[in-house]
Scaffold this motif. Structure first.
Motif, PDB file in Angstrom:
ATOM      1  N   MET A   1       0.842  -1.198   0.000  1.00 10.62           N
ATOM      2  CA  MET A   1       0.000   0.000   0.000  1.00 10.62           C
ATOM      3  C   MET A   1       0.879   1.251   0.000  1.00 10.62           C
ATOM      4  O   MET A   1       1.886   1.313   0.704  1.00 10.62           O
ATOM      5  N   HIS A   2       0.514   2.228  -0.774  1.00  7.90           N
ATOM      6  CA  HIS A   2       1.252   3.483  -0.834  1.00  7.90           C
ATOM      7  C   HIS A   2       0.712   4.463   0.204  1.00  7.90           C
ATOM      8  O   HIS A   2      -0.497   4.595   0.392  1.00  7.90           O
ATOM      9  N   LYS A   3       1.633   5.143   0.858  1.00 12.47           N
ATOM     10  CA  LYS A   3       1.269   6.241   1.744  1.00 12.47           C
ATOM     11  C   LYS A   3       1.615   7.535   1.039  1.00 12.47           C
ATOM     12  O   LYS A   3       2.770   7.783   0.684  1.00 12.47           O
ATOM     13  N   ILE A   4       0.587   8.363   0.795  1.00 14.01           N
ATOM     14  CA  ILE A   4       0.748   9.631   0.097  1.00 14.01           C
ATOM     15  C   ILE A   4       0.552  10.750   1.108  1.00 14.01           C
ATOM     16  O   ILE A   4      -0.468  10.786   1.811  1.00 14.01           O
ATOM     17  N   VAL A   5       1.515  11.663   1.172  1.00 10.51           N
ATOM     18  CA  VAL A   5       1.420  12.776   2.115  1.00 10.51           C
ATOM     19  C   VAL A   5       1.509  14.088   1.346  1.00 10.51           C
ATOM     20  O   VAL A   5       2.500  14.348   0.654  1.00 10.51           O
ATOM     21  N   PHE A   6       0.469  14.903   1.469  1.00 16.61           N
ATOM     22  CA  PHE A   6       0.434  16.241   0.871  1.00 16.61           C
ATOM     23  C   PHE A   6       0.815  17.218   1.972  1.00 16.61           C
ATOM     24  O   PHE A   6       0.088  17.405   2.936  1.00 16.61           O
ATOM     25  N   LEU A   7       1.958  17.865   1.819  1.00 19.82           N
ATOM     26  CA  LEU A   7       2.510  18.694   2.879  1.00 19.82           C
ATOM     27  C   LEU A   7       1.871  20.072   2.986  1.00 19.82           C
ATOM     28  O   LEU A   7       1.922  20.685   4.058  1.00 19.82           O
ATOM     29  N   ASP A   8       1.301  20.584   1.901  1.00 17.42           N
ATOM     30  CA  ASP A   8       0.750  21.942   1.937  1.00 17.42           C
ATOM     31  C   ASP A   8      -0.524  22.024   1.090  1.00 17.42           C
ATOM     32  O   ASP A   8      -0.589  22.776   0.131  1.00 17.42           O
ATOM     33  N   ARG A   9      -1.527  21.292   1.501  1.00 20.65           N
ATOM     34  CA  ARG A   9      -2.799  21.232   0.772  1.00 20.65           C
ATOM     35  C   ARG A   9      -3.452  22.597   0.638  1.00 20.65           C
ATOM     36  O   ARG A   9      -4.172  22.867  -0.341  1.00 20.65           O
ATOM     37  N   ALA A  10      -3.169  23.510   1.591  1.00 23.29           N
ATOM     38  CA  ALA A  10      -3.790  24.837   1.549  1.00 23.29           C
ATOM     39  C   ALA A  10      -3.262  25.698   0.411  1.00 23.29           C
ATOM     40  O   ALA A  10      -3.789  26.790   0.174  1.00 23.29           O
ATOM     41  N   THR A  11      -2.239  25.232  -0.326  1.00 24.49           N
ATOM     42  CA  THR A  11      -1.801  25.968  -1.507  1.00 24.49           C
ATOM     43  C   THR A  11      -2.746  25.762  -2.683  1.00 24.49           C
ATOM     44  O   THR A  11      -2.586  26.402  -3.724  1.00 24.49           O
ATOM     45  N   LEU A  12      -3.717  24.880  -2.541  1.00 26.68           N
ATOM     46  CA  LEU A  12      -4.842  24.779  -3.470  1.00 26.68           C
ATOM     47  C   LEU A  12      -6.101  25.192  -2.734  1.00 26.68           C
ATOM     48  O   LEU A  12      -6.262  24.894  -1.542  1.00 26.68           O
ATOM     49  N   ALA A  13      -7.004  25.867  -3.417  1.00 22.73           N
ATOM     50  CA  ALA A  13      -8.245  26.305  -2.787  1.00 22.73           C
ATOM     51  C   ALA A  13      -9.019  25.092  -2.262  1.00 22.73           C
ATOM     52  O   ALA A  13      -8.986  24.014  -2.866  1.00 22.73           O
ATOM     53  N   PRO A  14      -9.717  25.243  -1.135  1.00 27.33           N
ATOM     54  CA  PRO A  14     -10.389  24.086  -0.525  1.00 27.33           C
ATOM     55  C   PRO A  14     -11.447  23.439  -1.403  1.00 27.33           C
ATOM     56  O   PRO A  14     -11.734  22.247  -1.254  1.00 27.33           O
ATOM     57  N   HIS A  15     -12.032  24.203  -2.351  1.00 22.24           N
ATOM     58  CA  HIS A  15     -13.073  23.619  -3.197  1.00 22.24           C
ATOM     59  C   HIS A  15     -12.509  22.890  -4.414  1.00 22.24           C
ATOM     60  O   HIS A  15     -13.270  22.290  -5.177  1.00 22.24           O
ATOM     61  N   ILE A  16     -11.195  22.920  -4.588  1.00 20.19           N
ATOM     62  CA  ILE A  16     -10.574  22.185  -5.686  1.00 20.19           C
ATOM     63  C   ILE A  16     -10.483  20.711  -5.292  1.00 20.19           C
ATOM     64  O   ILE A  16      -9.976  20.375  -4.213  1.00 20.19           O
ATOM     65  N   LYS A  17     -10.982  19.840  -6.156  1.00 18.73           N
ATOM     66  CA  LYS A  17     -11.072  18.418  -5.825  1.00 18.73           C
ATOM     67  C   LYS A  17      -9.808  17.667  -6.237  1.00 18.73           C
ATOM     68  O   LYS A  17      -9.280  17.855  -7.332  1.00 18.73           O
ATOM     69  N   LEU A  18      -9.340  16.809  -5.325  1.00 11.61           N
ATOM     70  CA  LEU A  18      -8.244  15.897  -5.630  1.00 11.61           C
ATOM     71  C   LEU A  18      -8.826  14.510  -5.859  1.00 11.61           C
ATOM     72  O   LEU A  18      -9.404  13.917  -4.943  1.00 11.61           O
ATOM     73  N   ALA A  19      -8.701  13.993  -7.055  1.00 12.95           N
ATOM     74  CA  ALA A  19      -9.220  12.655  -7.351  1.00 12.95           C
ATOM     75  C   ALA A  19      -8.431  11.620  -6.562  1.00 12.95           C
ATOM     76  O   ALA A  19      -7.192  11.675  -6.519  1.00 12.95           O
ATOM     77  N   ARG A  20      -9.117  10.692  -5.943  1.00 15.98           N
ATOM     78  CA  ARG A  20      -8.433   9.649  -5.189  1.00 15.98           C
ATOM     79  C   ARG A  20      -7.998   8.530  -6.122  1.00 15.98           C
ATOM     80  O   ARG A  20      -8.785   8.048  -6.946  1.00 15.98           O
TER      81      ARG A  20
END
Length: 318
Positions: A1-20
């Protein structure tokens, strides 16, 4: 299983969707990450996502599980790429997502400055229109873009798109030869000629050791047409103290900057001290950030991750 860590998610607007991703994974998101938190937060991660959080050689050496650094931007100067290569870590970036948003912001700055929109808006708020006694007034000079010479520093996708729009406005377009180099082909105009003949100079170059402070007092003193200087690329490309001095000395006519040498800026940043002037516009590094561009970036970002895991990596820098 891969562990993905986004260190600064707030650099994208909260309403922008990240596809899983469809593959088995754990996704951990942090709005912000300080330098002293990076190693701990990436412990056990196979994929790191960062926009502006630096990954230094020291941190990279402490992350044996890390396989991919997916940069959520085009610029990768926050990553020690040599250390990544040494440890067998791939680095990907985002490309082509800003082909509309950055050029449009560039022209928004040009138009606002050439037509003195900030000064006229302030006059209206201060009641000058009501006091004028007629249907309009002429407190500030207004200039067209048509017929002006635009010097473009940076001939990549964004520089080329800016040139297309400029030609639609009826502007004469010059691409500056790389500073200190000659004989680069018919696309380019010699560096000094661009400085001397442009009414507006716009920068679309990456920040490298060679391009840092590419515009400073020697360059400003060569500018014979008191041009506007537009920068939607990187703050470090221009010597900011020299820029203010050039403005004060009347060597340039105004500035539209979306990027500064340190972000967020300190209160003593030279441009922040003059940000209230009508011929100065500073925006908070948002030229790239239309909703459409952000969603395109997010989609490409997760596409980079999925392609890497599937064994067909794309947009690889190292």
């Amino acid at each position: 299983m891969h562990k993905i860590v986004f260190l600064d998610r707030a650099t994208l607007a909260p309403h922008i969707k990240l596809a899983r991703p469809a593959f088995e994974h754990e996704l951990v998101e942090y709005d912000h990450t300080r330098a002293d938190q990076v190693a701990a937060r990436l412990d056990g991660a196979t994929i790191a996502i960062t926009n502006k959080v630096p990954l230094t050689a020291d941190v990279i050496a402490r992350l044996p599980s890390l396989k991919l650094v997916a940069v959520a931007a085009t610029g990768t100067d926050c990553i020690d790429k040599a250390a990544c290569e040494q440890h067998g870590i791939r680095v990907s970036n985002i490309r082509g997502y800003a082909v509309n948003t950055v050029p449009e912001h560039t022209f928004a700055l040009m138009l606002a400055l050439r037509r003195n929109l900030i000064a006229y808006r302030d006059d209206v708020l201060l009641g000058e229109w009501q006091k004028s006694g007629q249907f309009c007034f002429f407190n500030h000079a207004i200039h067209d873009l048509g017929g002006m010479t635009l010097g473009i520093i940076g001939e990549g996708v964004l520089g080329q798109r800016v040139a297309e729009i400029a030609k639609a406005f009826g502007m004469r377009v010059l691409f500056a030869a790389h500073k200190g180099r000659e004989g680069l082909g018919p696309l380019y105009t010699p560096w000094d000629e661009v400085l001397e003949t442009s009414d507006i100079i716009t920068i679309h170059s990456p920040l490298t050791p060679q391009t840092r402070d590419m515009l400073a007092m020697p360059e400003f003193r060569k500018m014979k047409r008191t041009p506007l200087i537009i920068n939607t690329a990187r703050g470090g490309l221009v010597d900011e103290a020299a820029l203010v001095r050039a403005l004060d000395e009347g060597l340039i006519g105004g500035i539209g900057f979306d990027v500064l040498s340190s972000e967020p800026p300190n209160d003593d940043n030279p441009l922040m001290r003059i940000a209230g002037r009508p011929n100065v516009i500073v925006t908070p590094h948002v030229a790239w950030a239309s909703d459409e561009a952000q969603q395109s970036l997010a989609d490409q970002l997760m596409g980079n991750v999925v392609n890497f895991v599937s064994g067909t990596p794309v947009n690889i820098v190292v």
